[in-house]
Design a protein around this motif. Sequence first.
Motif, PDB file in Angstrom:
ATOM      1  N   THR A   1      -1.643  -1.181  -7.015  1.00 52.76           N
ATOM      2  CA  THR A   1      -1.947  -1.075  -5.590  1.00 52.76           C
ATOM      3  C   THR A   1      -3.460  -0.926  -5.411  1.00 52.76           C
ATOM      4  O   THR A   1      -4.199  -0.658  -6.360  1.00 52.76           O
ATOM      5  CB  THR A   1      -1.238   0.135  -4.964  1.00 52.76           C
ATOM      6  N   GLN A   2      -3.920  -1.108  -4.185  1.00 49.73           N
ATOM      7  CA  GLN A   2      -5.355  -1.105  -3.936  1.00 49.73           C
ATOM      8  C   GLN A   2      -6.005   0.201  -4.389  1.00 49.73           C
ATOM      9  O   GLN A   2      -7.099   0.206  -4.954  1.00 49.73           O
ATOM     10  CB  GLN A   2      -5.630  -1.338  -2.451  1.00 49.73           C
ATOM     11  N   ARG A   3      -5.315   1.318  -4.153  1.00 49.11           N
ATOM     12  CA  ARG A   3      -5.882   2.613  -4.554  1.00 49.11           C
ATOM     13  C   ARG A   3      -6.104   2.664  -6.064  1.00 49.11           C
ATOM     14  O   ARG A   3      -7.150   3.124  -6.541  1.00 49.11           O
ATOM     15  CB  ARG A   3      -4.939   3.725  -4.103  1.00 49.11           C
TER      16      ARG A   3
ATOM     17  N   ASP B   1       0.804  -1.216   0.000  1.00 52.02           N
ATOM     18  CA  ASP B   1       0.000   0.000   0.000  1.00 52.02           C
ATOM     19  C   ASP B   1       0.841   1.271   0.000  1.00 52.02           C
ATOM     20  O   ASP B   1       0.306   2.372  -0.176  1.00 52.02           O
ATOM     21  CB  ASP B   1      -0.939   0.011   1.209  1.00 52.02           C
TER      22      ASP B   1
END
Length: 404
Positions: A382-384, A358
């Motif tokens: 990445t999650q974002r 993250d």
Amino acid sequence: MRTGLVAVAALTLVLSVGAGPAAAKGGEIGGSGNEYFRSDPAGAPTTVHQTFGLTDDGALVGDWDGDGVDTLAVRRGNRYHFKNTFSGAIANFSQSYGTVDDEVLVGDWDGDGVDTLAVRRGNRYHFKNTFSGAIANFSQSYGTVDDEVLVGDWDGDGVDTLAVRRGNRYHFKNTFSGAIANFSQSYGTVDDEVLVGDWDGDGVDTLAVRRGNRFHLKNTFSGAIAEKVVTYGRDSDHAFSGGLDAAGGTGLGVRRPPPAPEPAPAPDPQPPVFTYGTLRSGQSAHYLVEGRTSWEQLTRMPYMDLYMIPGYTFPWAVPSAGEYGAVGELMDFPSASYWDMIARLDRYELYDPSLPPDSQRYYYRTQRPTLHAPSAWVYVATQRWQDYARSSGTLITTGDFTRW
């Protein structure tokens, strides 16, 4: 009920699923799993293989509709979901009773041919004769708080009553009044698991002890020798008893735990890299790897989607449920230069291996399987950026960036 009971381990408080004209006896079936195998008569080959409920449900057996056949129910907290057939995944009806901490018994407490619930609190039992309402129809105190409890029709009158186990000694009660047992029996050893059933179809429930996958069936309340010994299931199964037809008598059943997951393969110390965007052959960044690979292979990575995001000219790998996956090329490097090449790619992808996923700018590097390698490095958004790609990006429906 015609069903005997759930296996009761020595010195462990487990109950059986109750019987009479209805055949099942007692309490929850132990263990986990949602596969059930049943035979009737006891020792016959499997005649019913049923999947019902969740692997971690509590499970019960009883004749819930009075047709003489014992079927399953599952328990979730103080909510019970009853099934009247051997097929289908949907319960026929449900009931709430007692609290989530109660121990539960099943039996035909009023002799009407239908099994219903009872809950145990210490040595006090609260019996329900219907599937509606939260109030018990009657209660009884019997035995001590440390006793193991069985349910059965010990005198053939069609009503299920209690028995308590202390070691290998059993104290049977034929009524719901009074604290004194009507009769007692010694059978088996203190370490045996015990079941209850009408093993010979005479209308009277008696004991059986389980040792591994062998069941020692007793048809009377005298003597120490089993009248019949049968083999069924596996040592690791959790056993119960119940009738599969209205002809009378009790069969055996087992609840089977789910298979153990396959051990994960040992990680490849130098797996290939799955390239799906600008590093692929003919793309703008292929110069970083050109002439430096030891082999290359066109392949797919299942459960990985590729998205284009507005303002960027390269794709983003986003985990998905899609089996087809992303199209790309596996690239491996000679052992001597392997980690230098991985570091070169990390710099290109702006990936810092010292930071958690993250905290990365765009991508993190992880290992995933492909069709041609059990494990490969891949740079995943990445999650974002995954969230942004799904909400504002465009899915590459072919999974192939070179065909975008």
